[in-house]
Scaffold this motif. Structure first.
Motif, PDB file in Angstrom:
ATOM      1  N   PHE A   7      -5.136   6.091  -3.523  1.00  0.00           N
ATOM      2  CA  PHE A   7      -5.041   4.780  -2.878  1.00  0.00           C
ATOM      3  C   PHE A   7      -5.275   3.686  -3.907  1.00  0.00           C
ATOM      4  O   PHE A   7      -6.283   3.707  -4.612  1.00  0.00           O
ATOM      5  CB  PHE A   7      -6.069   4.671  -1.755  1.00  0.00           C
ATOM      6  CG  PHE A   7      -5.808   5.670  -0.668  1.00  0.00           C
ATOM      7  CD1 PHE A   7      -4.876   5.385   0.324  1.00  0.00           C
ATOM      8  CD2 PHE A   7      -6.438   6.904  -0.646  1.00  0.00           C
ATOM      9  CE1 PHE A   7      -4.607   6.309   1.321  1.00  0.00           C
ATOM     10  CE2 PHE A   7      -6.174   7.825   0.353  1.00  0.00           C
ATOM     11  CZ  PHE A   7      -5.254   7.538   1.335  1.00  0.00           C
ATOM     12  N   ALA A   8      -4.325   2.763  -4.006  1.00  0.00           N
ATOM     13  CA  ALA A   8      -4.473   1.715  -4.996  1.00  0.00           C
ATOM     14  C   ALA A   8      -3.737   0.472  -4.527  1.00  0.00           C
ATOM     15  O   ALA A   8      -2.859   0.538  -3.664  1.00  0.00           O
ATOM     16  CB  ALA A   8      -3.900   2.169  -6.340  1.00  0.00           C
ATOM     17  N   PRO A  58      -0.052  -0.365  -9.345  1.00  0.00           N
ATOM     18  CA  PRO A  58      -1.118   0.308 -10.096  1.00  0.00           C
ATOM     19  C   PRO A  58      -0.644   0.883 -11.424  1.00  0.00           C
ATOM     20  O   PRO A  58       0.452   1.417 -11.526  1.00  0.00           O
ATOM     21  CB  PRO A  58      -1.544   1.419  -9.153  1.00  0.00           C
ATOM     22  CG  PRO A  58      -0.315   1.738  -8.379  1.00  0.00           C
ATOM     23  CD  PRO A  58       0.510   0.487  -8.295  1.00  0.00           C
ATOM     24  N   MET A  59      -1.460   0.718 -12.443  1.00  0.00           N
ATOM     25  CA  MET A  59      -1.225   1.384 -13.726  1.00  0.00           C
ATOM     26  C   MET A  59      -2.456   2.231 -14.029  1.00  0.00           C
ATOM     27  O   MET A  59      -3.570   1.728 -14.022  1.00  0.00           O
ATOM     28  CB  MET A  59      -1.042   0.349 -14.844  1.00  0.00           C
ATOM     29  CG  MET A  59       0.250  -0.410 -14.740  1.00  0.00           C
ATOM     30  SD  MET A  59       1.629   0.682 -15.096  1.00  0.00           S
ATOM     31  CE  MET A  59       2.992  -0.344 -14.619  1.00  0.00           C
ATOM     32  N   ARG A  77       3.113   3.806  -6.097  1.00  0.00           N
ATOM     33  CA  ARG A  77       1.938   4.551  -5.663  1.00  0.00           C
ATOM     34  C   ARG A  77       1.519   5.481  -6.790  1.00  0.00           C
ATOM     35  O   ARG A  77       2.323   5.820  -7.656  1.00  0.00           O
ATOM     36  CB  ARG A  77       2.252   5.408  -4.441  1.00  0.00           C
ATOM     37  CG  ARG A  77       2.650   4.628  -3.227  1.00  0.00           C
ATOM     38  CD  ARG A  77       2.897   5.571  -2.090  1.00  0.00           C
ATOM     39  NE  ARG A  77       3.930   6.554  -2.422  1.00  0.00           N
ATOM     40  CZ  ARG A  77       3.714   7.880  -2.425  1.00  0.00           C
ATOM     41  NH1 ARG A  77       2.520   8.384  -2.138  1.00  0.00           N
ATOM     42  NH2 ARG A  77       4.701   8.704  -2.718  1.00  0.00           N
ATOM     43  N   LEU A  78       0.293   5.924  -6.715  1.00  0.00           N
ATOM     44  CA  LEU A  78      -0.163   6.930  -7.672  1.00  0.00           C
ATOM     45  C   LEU A  78      -0.261   8.272  -6.962  1.00  0.00           C
ATOM     46  O   LEU A  78      -0.726   8.348  -5.826  1.00  0.00           O
ATOM     47  CB  LEU A  78      -1.539   6.552  -8.233  1.00  0.00           C
ATOM     48  CG  LEU A  78      -1.535   5.387  -9.222  1.00  0.00           C
ATOM     49  CD1 LEU A  78      -2.939   4.967  -9.530  1.00  0.00           C
ATOM     50  CD2 LEU A  78      -0.786   5.769 -10.495  1.00  0.00           C
ATOM     51  N   SER A  89      -4.486  -2.848 -11.422  1.00  0.00           N
ATOM     52  CA  SER A  89      -3.363  -3.232 -10.556  1.00  0.00           C
ATOM     53  C   SER A  89      -2.869  -4.608 -10.964  1.00  0.00           C
ATOM     54  O   SER A  89      -3.659  -5.520 -11.177  1.00  0.00           O
ATOM     55  CB  SER A  89      -3.814  -3.271  -9.096  1.00  0.00           C
ATOM     56  OG  SER A  89      -4.026  -1.967  -8.646  1.00  0.00           O
ATOM     57  N   PHE A  90      -1.518  -4.735 -11.079  1.00  0.00           N
ATOM     58  CA  PHE A  90      -0.913  -6.017 -11.441  1.00  0.00           C
ATOM     59  C   PHE A  90      -0.053  -6.486 -10.289  1.00  0.00           C
ATOM     60  O   PHE A  90       1.119  -6.087 -10.186  1.00  0.00           O
ATOM     61  CB  PHE A  90      -0.066  -5.860 -12.708  1.00  0.00           C
ATOM     62  CG  PHE A  90      -0.842  -5.385 -13.896  1.00  0.00           C
ATOM     63  CD1 PHE A  90      -1.643  -6.272 -14.616  1.00  0.00           C
ATOM     64  CD2 PHE A  90      -0.783  -4.061 -14.304  1.00  0.00           C
ATOM     65  CE1 PHE A  90      -2.359  -5.822 -15.716  1.00  0.00           C
ATOM     66  CE2 PHE A  90      -1.496  -3.614 -15.403  1.00  0.00           C
ATOM     67  CZ  PHE A  90      -2.289  -4.509 -16.109  1.00  0.00           C
ATOM     68  N   PRO A  91      -0.542  -7.332  -9.413  1.00  0.00           N
ATOM     69  CA  PRO A  91       0.252  -7.784  -8.265  1.00  0.00           C
ATOM     70  C   PRO A  91       1.528  -8.511  -8.728  1.00  0.00           C
ATOM     71  O   PRO A  91       2.562  -8.430  -8.063  1.00  0.00           O
ATOM     72  CB  PRO A  91      -0.666  -8.755  -7.539  1.00  0.00           C
ATOM     73  CG  PRO A  91      -2.040  -8.454  -8.042  1.00  0.00           C
ATOM     74  CD  PRO A  91      -1.888  -7.906  -9.408  1.00  0.00           C
TER      75      PRO A  91
END
Lengths: 678, 319, 303
Positions: A302-303, A307-308, A321-322, A338-340
């Motif tokens: 869950f991220a 997400p990186m 997703r991861l 996380s880079f929105p």
């Protein structure tokens, strides 16, 4: 052969250690194990008190066979984690019965160490570890007792010696724990505890999430480095569902798409979408956090978008997703940023667009399609359609509830136009349907929203009742944009969480009470906050202390984590500790610290020594010191004698009473004396 | 474990240089050796197994447990060493015996500053004895010693050993006490008494109480008078306590002489003299002893016998 | 206290110029300990013992030790009494309040042992029957300092049973002149007046135990003991028994000084008398000098 007798003063410790070490298994395992232990302790007691002879080899062998048989009977096998541990505990008991030589007693102790270790296989909380430490202390006390062959030794002395050893060993243990390099597993021995946890399923059909909402079990924890995102931004994406058959939303990939091009794990040639993502470069602003997953038995993590992964074993999926390599079977920690702002970089190709617009057969949602067509016609842009739809949910009498009426034949139309009561899933599902019907690519996202902040630490607790579903729509130039129709209906649900949104809802009172009792303030609430905090720190500092965090810490301390430096610091730290212990252990017995009065004497002694110009004997008594002064400075003689007599009274006359006032007087005498010494 | 002979000799020489004989020894780090026991190695193996287990299950707590075991081992080194360090050992009494039999030496253990628990003391080939030194008190121990030959038998190298508190390590020290036990000669029967004096220098075996003391008279008993000279008969007859006075005739006492056994080996001479010392003592005859370099005036009784036997044991070097 | 001063003055009349030794002897008596006097013959040992007995009204016996003495000669013996047709104990000279054991080193070790055991136990066991010795019971033993022919030097373990050892030495010249002019010492002794009864002495010995010593003082005593044990010049350090004796003697000395608490000077005053005879030098040299140097080097107040 003479049967070895455990020294009388040690029997109690050995029996207590046996019972304590076995206790975790006895509580979990089958009842016959407790019975076996009871019988063994009773027999040994009778043997030790010469009430009966030690059972012969045949009986002991029989007991062994019976224990193996019962293990087989209870677990269906005698290997594997549970059965293996059960067997080990039985062997531990039987070896205790079989102590016929001193060597056997040693073996019992060693088996005890193993039993302690196995207790930690299944339960790793701080409480269990403390309990294991207690067991280890008892084993150490028993070991001291076994080695104390003097018959008149006192039982309490063993635990004292054991505790001293133990307390001195603990700091060394900490040093070893922090500094000894973590090696990669020699061979893989993943253990799963076998218990499936509640959590997200990979499909939704209205009705499922209400079950989740009522569970306050922990889903995962997030510890932020730096600022927390605002509450309205905390959307933890788990799955995207793109295929709808009229009742159920499911995961899907575009027709003809290969699964391996959908996931990228950082190795090999990156697929197109990943390259495009990379081409954007890393934006400046992002949220860095550590995600500590509870076991879900699923692969997805869950991220927040996008997400990186910084640390951990997982792949990035095309839908942002991861996905973990293997199902998450134990608490696992991931470092993520996380880079929105990266959302617009995600592309939507033709095949995918087709999937995101796909609708079930015509028999589902006729009225909804009509409504959507209407919006399409009235709007110039996709953005406008979204606004119209949200306005529709806001203006129509929709109602947020966890106990919606059942939807039987056509869930979309029935919900939108008849019942108008439901929760996030209903809203997300129907909103996505409406978007697709209006020609806007859309999908349902399930995951968690919100999270409760622990007041003691900077981490968020996300619980099962934070589970949520929402919609993502594709807008030209903006990429996938999150739209939460539930927020239009029940803004409190998003801003304040489930509990606030349900307040005043009579139907939800039961649910609310259950949730309230968990998060209530007061002592209990604070205690829970603390428990959670300890558990979280335990997780991050102790259980999560792996190779990576070790290297990071060592780099921070040593500048460089070279093997040489690590070895040197390990040796240095342990040497310092052991030297310290040596000084404590080998010091002269009975040395107390010097008292104020005693210091007073040596001050005068030193002063006179300086004035005289040659060293004075150490063995001078106060009176003799006064005589020395008298000889050298006859003028000071009377005062010196007065000082000596007073000092003598203070130090050696118990009836005189050496209070603060007296010591002050002595100091005055000293100062007056000093003036005469020239 | 037995070293090859040349190596063993070297080791022995090194040890005796490092630990010279002394009447009083306090164990310090120069003298104390320490090494894991078999169980200690087993324990370390268990700790390593737990370490491997912790690594493989990626279980930090099991790793911590293995580190705890290792730490306990490290701390135990200090505690085991401490149990021997500062222990003082010195000579005690000795109990002589005939050669071929056994004697005993007393060893006194005294604490310098702390208790010493569960110590084992022994010398080569003897069963170990256990002793603890607690509460600042001295403890003493009698250790048997084989008396293989006549003379001063020096104390063998004493081994002091301890495994307290955890039995993981064995710490030991060798102590060469400057202590000896006298081995008296083995009595050898010989028909002729090698003695001068007695009746007319006769070499006959004197039997019974010789009438060689001439009774002179009585005087009132005074404290300090020998009880053997009290006139008990008179006392029984109610005449009060009186002391008998004798006049001792010259040459009335026997002198056992080394010179009278010419033509024999030294040891045989000593054995015969020993036999006669015992015989005369049994017959309660006063006797003296003349050895080259030592003369013991005639007397009788236990103390005298011991002194005579000790003199025979010490020959040819008397203190 | 005055009585004690008077007692000192009385005995001082006959043992001229030996105030220090006299005070030590008195201390030893009050501490309920036995005294060993080491001196050449004719230095007034006997006179001192006799005078002490006289001043404290003690029952006094003297035994001259010889090499043919047996234990029974001192302790006594069971004898058959024809009248009562039963054995009765004929008490030896040890049954007295003050026993002067003259030239104890002339007796055989066995006889010495018997006396020393009686000193320690304060009772005598004969034929299985134990008999208490009178109270108070003091032994003043004398010994010749040089190894004379036919002597048995007391072993160290036995010396431990004497609380103190003192030696009188030659009298000062003017004192000796007085002595020569004074004539017969024995008649002087006979003329000494009793100052304290033997019951009074018992009371005094009880008072000694009430003299207080603070932890700091006990620490000092312990440091002294420790110093003898860690000093390589001695064969062995002082025993715990010696430590107890040292403290008790210091208490008695404090009482004579008119105090009910002990100060370090008390310990220092009795130190040589208590410690010297129990210590043996490892490589020759004067034990007296070594014990004194210890006193100089051991801190009185803890550093």
């Amino acid at each position: 052969m003479r049967v070895y007798q455990v020294p009388v003063h040690t029997r109690l410790w050995l029996a207590t250690a046996l019972i304590t070490c076995s206790l975790p298994q006895l509580l979990l395992g089958p009842v016959w194990q407790s019975l076996l232990l009871g019988v063994v302790v009773a027999i040994r007691w009778l043997v030790d008190h010469q009430r009966m002879r030690l059972p012969g080899r045949i009986i002991r062998g029989g007991l062994l066979v019976a224990a193996v048989g019962m293990t087989w009977f209870s677990f269906g096998r005698i290997y594997g984690p549970e059965a293996g541990v059960a067997l080990l505990v039985s062997l531990f008991s039987l070896k205790y019965l079989e102590m016929v030589r001193q060597r056997d007693a040693y073996v019992v102790i060693v088996l005890g160490y193993f039993v302690c270790a196995t207790a930690l296989l299944f339960e790793r909380g701080p409480g269990m570890f403390l309990f294991v430490l207690l067991s280890m202390l008892l084993l150490t006390a028993a070991l001291v007792g076994i080695n104390h062959s003097e018959t008149k030794a006192r039982a309490s002395s063993h635990i004292k010696t054991g505790s001293v050893l133990f307390l001195q060993a603990v700091p060394v243990t900490v040093v070893l724990f922090v500094l000894v390099p973590r090696v990669a597993p020699l061979w893989n021995m993943q253990l799963d505890s076998g218990k499936a946890r509640t959590g997200m399923t990979d499909s939704i059909s209205p009705g499922d999430i209400s079950e989740l909402s009522e569970s306050s079990e922990l889903a995962f924890r997030v510890a932020f480095e730096g600022a927390l995102p605002p509450a309205a931004e905390r959307y933890w994406r788990g799955l995207t569902l793109s295929h709808f058959d009229g009742r159920t939303w499911q995961q899907a990939i575009p027709r003809g798409g290969a699964v391996d091009s959908y996931l990228y794990n950082g190795r090999g040639a990156p697929p197109d979408w990943y390259q495009q993502l990379q081409a954007q470069g890393k934006p400046q602003s992002g949220y860095s956090y550590q995600l500590i997953m509870e076991p879900t038995q699923r692969r997805w993590l869950f991220a927040m978008a996008v997400p990186m992964l910084e640390e951990g074993e997982a792949s990035l999926a095309r839908d942002m997703r991861l996905v973990a390599r293997a199902p998450v079977t134990q608490r696992t920690r991931y470092s993520i940023t996380s880079f929105p702002d990266l959302r617009p970089a995600i592309v939507l190709d033709v095949l995918e667009r087709e999937l995101m617009l796909s609708l079930p057969g015509d028999s589902f949602g006729r009225r909804a399609r009509t409504l959507a067509d209407q919006w399409r016609r009235d709007s110039r842009t996709d953005n406008e359609i979204v606004s119209r739809a949200l306005r529709h949910f806001r203006e129509q009498p929709f109602h947020y509830t966890l106990k919606p009426p059942p939807l039987t034949t056509d869930p979309i139309d029935e919900f939108l136009f008849r019942t108008q009561r439901g929760f996030c899933e209903h809203y997300a599902s129907s909103f996505t349907f409406l978007m697709r019907a209006a020609g806007v690519p859309a999908r349902v996202v399930v995951g968690y929203q919100g999270g409760e902040q622990n007041t003691l630490g900077s981490h968020l607790l996300v619980r099962q009742y934070d589970a949520h579903a929402w919609t993502e729509v594709w807008l030209q130039g903006q990429g996938w944009v999150r739209v939460d129709p539930t927020g239009a209906v029940a803004p409190d649900r998003i801003a304040l969480g489930l509990r606030a949104s349900l307040r005043g809802d009579e139907e939800a009172q039961d649910t609310l009470e259950g949730l309230d009792s968990f998060a209530s303030g007061g002592l209990l609430g604070r205690l829970q906050q603390w428990t959670d905090y300890v558990d979280f720190r335990w997780q991050t500092w102790v259980l999560g202390y792996d190779n990576a965090s070790q290297l990071q810490l060592l780099r921070h301390w040593l500048g460089e984590a070279s093997p040489l430096r690590i070895a040197a610091s390990l040796v240095a730290a342990i040497s310092v500790l052991l030297t310290l212990y040596m000084l404590i252990l080998l010091r002269q017995a009975g040395t107390r610290r010097q008292t104020v009065l005693e210091r007073e004497f040596w001050r005068v002694h030193q002063r006179v020594e300086q004035q005289v110009g040659h060293p004075l004997a150490q063995g001078l008594s106060p009176q003799a010191l006064a005589r020395v002064i008298d000889l050298k400075w006859p003028k000071a003689g009377p005062l010196a004698h007065q000082w000596a007599v007073y000092y003598q009274q203070l130090l050696y006359n118990p009836g005189f009473g050496a209070g603060k006032a007296q010591i002050r007087h002595l100091r005055r005498l000293r100062n007056r004396l000093y003036k005469l010494l020239d | 474990m037995r070293l090859p002979a040349p190596l063993h000799d070297l080791y022995e020489r090194w040890l005796s240089r490092r630990l010279p004989r002394s009447g009083r020894v306090v164990l310090n780090q120069k003298r104390i050796f320490i090494f894991p026991t078999g169980y200690g190695f087993f324990y370390l193996l268990v700790a390593s197994l737990l370490f491997i287990g912790g690594i493989n299950y990626e279980n930090n707590l099991i790793l911590a447990l293995s580190f705890l075991l290792a730490s306990l081992f490290l701390v135990a080194i200090l505690h085991t060493y401490r149990n021997l360090s500062g222990l003082g050992i010195r000579n005690g009494d000795s109990e002589s015996g005939f050669s071929g039999a056994s004697g005993a030496l007393e060893v006194i253990l005294f604490p310098e500053r702390r208790d010493h628990l569960c110590l084992w003391l022994y010398w080569q080939g003897q069963a170990a004895q256990q002793v603890s030194v607690t509460g600042g008190e001295e403890s003493s121990l009698w250790l048997n010693i084989r008396l293989n030959q006549r003379g001063r038998i020096l104390a063998p190298r004493l081994k002091v050993e301890s495994r307290f508190p955890l039995g993981l390590l064995r710490t030991w020290s060798y102590v060469s006490l400057d202590h000896y036990c006298l081995a008296w000669p083995t009595p050898q029967e010989w028909p002729q008494c090698p003695a001068d004096g007695g009746d007319d220098h006769s070499q006959q075996v004197p039997t019974g109480r010789a009438g060689n003391d001439e009774f002179q008279g009585l005087r009132e008993y005074s404290p300090g008078d020998s009880l053997r000279r009290i006139d008990w008969k008179g006392y029984a007859a109610g005449k009060g306590l009186n002391t008998k006075l004798f006049e001792e005739p010259a040459g009335g006492r026997l002198w056992l002489r080394w010179d009278r056994l010419e033509g024999m080996g030294d040891e045989q001479r000593l054995s015969i003299l020993c036999h006669w010392v015992l015989t005369l003592d049994q017959q309660q005859l006063p006797y003296g002893l003349v050895l080259p370099g030592m003369t013991l005036a005639p007397d009788m009784g236990d103390v005298h016998r011991w002194r005579a036997l000790d003199a025979l044991a010490c020959y040819p070097e008397f203190d | 206290m005055q009585a004690l001063t008077k007692a000192l003055a009385q005995v001082g009349q006959v043992v001229l110029g030996k105030e220090e030794q006299l005070k030590l002897a008195l201390t030893c008596l009050m501490a309920n300990g036995h005294l060993l006097i080491e001196d050449l013959p004719g230095m007034g040992k006997t006179t001192l013992a006799h005078a002490l007995a006289r001043v404290f009204q003690l029952d006094y016996r003297r035994v001259q030790f010889t090499s043919d003495m047996l234990p029974a000669d001192i302790l006594g013996v069971s004898v058959f009494d024809p009248k009562s047709q039963d054995f009765s104990l004929r008490e030896g000279p040890v049954f007295t309040q003050l026993l002067l054991a003259d030239e104890i080193n002339r007796a055989t070790p066995k006889t010495q042992g018997a006396l020393l055991e009686a000193m320690e136990e304060r009772q005598v066991t004969l034929d299985g029957v134990s008999r208490k010795l009178p109270e108070p019971f003091f032994v003043v033993a004398t010994q010749n300092p040089v190894d004379q022919a036919g002597t048995f030097v007391l072993p160290e373990s036995q010396l431990d049973r004497f609380l103190m050892r003192i030696s009188l030495g030659y009298p000062a010249p003017e004192v000796e002149r007085n002595l020569l002019a004074g004539g017969d010492l024995r008649s002087l002794v006979r003329n000494l007046k009793a100052v304290i009864s033997s019951e009074g002495l018992i009371k005094l010995t009880r008072m000694v135990d009430k003299v207080r010593a603070t932890d700091e003082l006990i620490d000092y005593v312990q440091r002294l003991l420790d110093a003898t044990r860690s000093d390589d010049r001695f064969v062995a350090g002082l025993s715990p028994r010696a430590g107890l004796g040292l403290l008790k003697a210091a208490r008695a000395w404090a009482l004579i000084g008119g105090r009910d608490y002990v100060v370090p000077e008390d310990v220092q005053a009795v130190w040589s008398a208590v410690a010297e005879h129990r210590l043996a030098a490892r490589q020759g040299g004067s034990v007296a000098a070594m014990t004194q140097s210890l006193l100089q080097s051991v801190p009185v107040v803890r550093r």
